[in-house]
Scaffold this motif. Sequence first.
Motif, PDB file in Angstrom:
ATOM      1  N   MET A  65       8.845 -12.291   4.124  1.00 32.88           N
ATOM      2  CA  MET A  65       7.979 -11.366   4.831  1.00 32.88           C
ATOM      3  C   MET A  65       7.987 -10.041   4.082  1.00 32.88           C
ATOM      4  O   MET A  65       9.005  -9.614   3.550  1.00 32.88           O
ATOM      5  CB  MET A  65       8.464 -11.169   6.259  1.00 32.88           C
ATOM      6  CG  MET A  65       7.622 -10.193   7.036  1.00 32.88           C
ATOM      7  SD  MET A  65       8.053  -9.990   8.771  1.00 32.88           S
ATOM      8  CE  MET A  65       9.725  -9.439   8.685  1.00 32.88           C
ATOM      9  N   PHE A  66       6.814  -9.402   4.046  1.00 26.91           N
ATOM     10  CA  PHE A  66       6.655  -8.099   3.412  1.00 26.91           C
ATOM     11  C   PHE A  66       5.999  -7.154   4.415  1.00 26.91           C
ATOM     12  O   PHE A  66       5.029  -7.522   5.077  1.00 26.91           O
ATOM     13  CB  PHE A  66       5.783  -8.218   2.156  1.00 26.91           C
ATOM     14  CG  PHE A  66       5.636  -6.937   1.397  1.00 26.91           C
ATOM     15  CD1 PHE A  66       6.663  -6.458   0.601  1.00 26.91           C
ATOM     16  CD2 PHE A  66       4.465  -6.197   1.473  1.00 26.91           C
ATOM     17  CE1 PHE A  66       6.532  -5.274  -0.113  1.00 26.91           C
ATOM     18  CE2 PHE A  66       4.313  -5.008   0.762  1.00 26.91           C
ATOM     19  CZ  PHE A  66       5.357  -4.549  -0.035  1.00 26.91           C
ATOM     20  N   VAL A  67       6.544  -5.947   4.536  1.00 22.25           N
ATOM     21  CA  VAL A  67       5.992  -4.937   5.435  1.00 22.25           C
ATOM     22  C   VAL A  67       5.389  -3.824   4.582  1.00 22.25           C
ATOM     23  O   VAL A  67       6.068  -3.245   3.728  1.00 22.25           O
ATOM     24  CB  VAL A  67       7.068  -4.360   6.375  1.00 22.25           C
ATOM     25  CG1 VAL A  67       6.481  -3.278   7.268  1.00 22.25           C
ATOM     26  CG2 VAL A  67       7.706  -5.454   7.207  1.00 22.25           C
ATOM     27  N   ALA A  68       4.107  -3.566   4.798  1.00 20.42           N
ATOM     28  CA  ALA A  68       3.394  -2.497   4.091  1.00 20.42           C
ATOM     29  C   ALA A  68       3.100  -1.391   5.089  1.00 20.42           C
ATOM     30  O   ALA A  68       2.470  -1.630   6.120  1.00 20.42           O
ATOM     31  CB  ALA A  68       2.100  -3.034   3.489  1.00 20.42           C
ATOM     32  N   MET A  69       3.574  -0.193   4.780  1.00 20.73           N
ATOM     33  CA  MET A  69       3.381   0.931   5.691  1.00 20.73           C
ATOM     34  C   MET A  69       2.773   2.110   4.939  1.00 20.73           C
ATOM     35  O   MET A  69       3.119   2.371   3.800  1.00 20.73           O
ATOM     36  CB  MET A  69       4.713   1.368   6.297  1.00 20.73           C
ATOM     37  CG  MET A  69       5.360   0.310   7.151  1.00 20.73           C
ATOM     38  SD  MET A  69       6.941   0.838   7.840  1.00 20.73           S
ATOM     39  CE  MET A  69       6.407   2.103   8.976  1.00 20.73           C
ATOM     40  N   ASN A  70       1.869   2.798   5.593  1.00 18.68           N
ATOM     41  CA  ASN A  70       1.352   4.075   5.118  1.00 18.68           C
ATOM     42  C   ASN A  70       1.675   5.107   6.182  1.00 18.68           C
ATOM     43  O   ASN A  70       1.400   4.900   7.358  1.00 18.68           O
ATOM     44  CB  ASN A  70      -0.163   4.026   4.887  1.00 18.68           C
ATOM     45  CG  ASN A  70      -0.511   3.477   3.529  1.00 18.68           C
ATOM     46  OD1 ASN A  70      -0.179   4.076   2.514  1.00 18.68           O
ATOM     47  ND2 ASN A  70      -1.153   2.328   3.511  1.00 18.68           N
ATOM     48  N   ARG A  71       2.265   6.205   5.751  1.00 16.52           N
ATOM     49  CA  ARG A  71       2.575   7.297   6.668  1.00 16.52           C
ATOM     50  C   ARG A  71       1.522   8.385   6.504  1.00 16.52           C
ATOM     51  O   ARG A  71       1.200   8.777   5.395  1.00 16.52           O
ATOM     52  CB  ARG A  71       3.973   7.839   6.389  1.00 16.52           C
ATOM     53  CG  ARG A  71       5.040   6.824   6.731  1.00 16.52           C
ATOM     54  CD  ARG A  71       6.404   7.125   6.135  1.00 16.52           C
ATOM     55  NE  ARG A  71       6.732   8.505   5.961  1.00 16.52           N
ATOM     56  CZ  ARG A  71       7.667   9.156   6.661  1.00 16.52           C
ATOM     57  NH1 ARG A  71       8.350   8.537   7.579  1.00 16.52           N
ATOM     58  NH2 ARG A  71       7.916  10.415   6.422  1.00 16.52           N
ATOM     59  N   PHE A  72       0.990   8.838   7.644  1.00 19.55           N
ATOM     60  CA  PHE A  72      -0.049   9.864   7.668  1.00 19.55           C
ATOM     61  C   PHE A  72       0.447  11.058   8.456  1.00 19.55           C
ATOM     62  O   PHE A  72       0.962  10.899   9.570  1.00 19.55           O
ATOM     63  CB  PHE A  72      -1.317   9.340   8.361  1.00 19.55           C
ATOM     64  CG  PHE A  72      -1.895   8.109   7.736  1.00 19.55           C
ATOM     65  CD1 PHE A  72      -2.877   8.214   6.761  1.00 19.55           C
ATOM     66  CD2 PHE A  72      -1.474   6.853   8.132  1.00 19.55           C
ATOM     67  CE1 PHE A  72      -3.422   7.072   6.195  1.00 19.55           C
ATOM     68  CE2 PHE A  72      -2.015   5.706   7.568  1.00 19.55           C
ATOM     69  CZ  PHE A  72      -2.984   5.815   6.601  1.00 19.55           C
ATOM     70  N   ARG A  73       0.278  12.246   7.924  1.00 20.45           N
ATOM     71  CA  ARG A  73       0.582  13.472   8.652  1.00 20.45           C
ATOM     72  C   ARG A  73      -0.749  14.080   9.074  1.00 20.45           C
ATOM     73  O   ARG A  73      -1.468  14.657   8.256  1.00 20.45           O
ATOM     74  CB  ARG A  73       1.404  14.418   7.786  1.00 20.45           C
ATOM     75  CG  ARG A  73       2.793  13.845   7.471  1.00 20.45           C
ATOM     76  CD  ARG A  73       3.601  14.727   6.565  1.00 20.45           C
ATOM     77  NE  ARG A  73       2.901  14.836   5.281  1.00 20.45           N
ATOM     78  CZ  ARG A  73       3.042  15.857   4.439  1.00 20.45           C
ATOM     79  NH1 ARG A  73       3.846  16.861   4.712  1.00 20.45           N
ATOM     80  NH2 ARG A  73       2.372  15.875   3.297  1.00 20.45           N
ATOM     81  N   VAL A  74      -1.077  13.920  10.357  1.00 20.04           N
ATOM     82  CA  VAL A  74      -2.369  14.348  10.904  1.00 20.04           C
ATOM     83  C   VAL A  74      -2.189  15.698  11.587  1.00 20.04           C
ATOM     84  O   VAL A  74      -1.291  15.871  12.421  1.00 20.04           O
ATOM     85  CB  VAL A  74      -2.897  13.295  11.911  1.00 20.04           C
ATOM     86  CG1 VAL A  74      -4.183  13.759  12.563  1.00 20.04           C
ATOM     87  CG2 VAL A  74      -3.087  11.950  11.210  1.00 20.04           C
ATOM     88  N   LYS A  75      -3.054  16.634  11.228  1.00 23.33           N
ATOM     89  CA  LYS A  75      -2.938  17.971  11.804  1.00 23.33           C
ATOM     90  C   LYS A  75      -3.107  17.919  13.318  1.00 23.33           C
ATOM     91  O   LYS A  75      -3.943  17.177  13.840  1.00 23.33           O
ATOM     92  CB  LYS A  75      -3.960  18.911  11.173  1.00 23.33           C
ATOM     93  CG  LYS A  75      -3.638  19.207   9.723  1.00 23.33           C
ATOM     94  CD  LYS A  75      -4.591  20.201   9.113  1.00 23.33           C
ATOM     95  CE  LYS A  75      -4.197  20.479   7.671  1.00 23.33           C
ATOM     96  NZ  LYS A  75      -5.150  21.382   7.022  1.00 23.33           N
ATOM     97  N   VAL A  76      -2.290  18.698  14.016  1.00 25.39           N
ATOM     98  CA  VAL A  76      -2.347  18.764  15.478  1.00 25.39           C
ATOM     99  C   VAL A  76      -3.769  19.115  15.894  1.00 25.39           C
ATOM    100  O   VAL A  76      -4.395  20.013  15.325  1.00 25.39           O
ATOM    101  CB  VAL A  76      -1.339  19.802  16.020  1.00 25.39           C
ATOM    102  CG1 VAL A  76      -1.544  20.043  17.502  1.00 25.39           C
ATOM    103  CG2 VAL A  76       0.092  19.340  15.758  1.00 25.39           C
ATOM    104  N   GLY A  77      -4.280  18.378  16.865  1.00 23.33           N
ATOM    105  CA  GLY A  77      -5.644  18.569  17.340  1.00 23.33           C
ATOM    106  C   GLY A  77      -6.596  17.506  16.821  1.00 23.33           C
ATOM    107  O   GLY A  77      -7.670  17.307  17.375  1.00 23.33           O
ATOM    108  N   ASP A  78      -6.200  16.818  15.751  1.00 24.37           N
ATOM    109  CA  ASP A  78      -7.042  15.772  15.167  1.00 24.37           C
ATOM    110  C   ASP A  78      -6.569  14.358  15.521  1.00 24.37           C
ATOM    111  O   ASP A  78      -7.088  13.384  14.976  1.00 24.37           O
ATOM    112  CB  ASP A  78      -7.094  15.919  13.645  1.00 24.37           C
ATOM    113  CG  ASP A  78      -8.006  17.044  13.188  1.00 24.37           C
ATOM    114  OD1 ASP A  78      -8.770  17.560  14.033  1.00 24.37           O
ATOM    115  OD2 ASP A  78      -7.963  17.402  12.000  1.00 24.37           O
TER     116      ASP A  78
END
Length: 105
Positions: A1-14
């Motif tokens: 099994m392979f886990v692919a993750m993308n982390r996003f830092r979304v500005k507060v309010g969006d």
Amino acid sequence: MFVAMNRFRVKVGDEAAFEEIWRSRDSKLLDFDGFVHFDLLKGSESDGYVLYASHAIWRNEESFVAWTKSRQFKESHSRAKPTVGYAGPPQFEGFDAVEGLSISA
């Protein structure tokens, strides 16, 4: 099994706009061999942004790499519109499963 993750830092309010982009996308994942499961995860707020992670489980890393080179991947991502404020670019992280547990129904 392979886990692919993308982390996003979304500005507060969006946050709502970011979540809507994911909900309304034309995902091709279910049609791709080797795909197992997807979740969009919402984390905590810190320093003016909210942390999100896309979490996709694949049968193996080869299946994931094939997805990233596929026509379906290009089609899915070509429609993405940057209408959300980000605190930097997404950060990819890939993991091979070493051990796992699950509850069977």
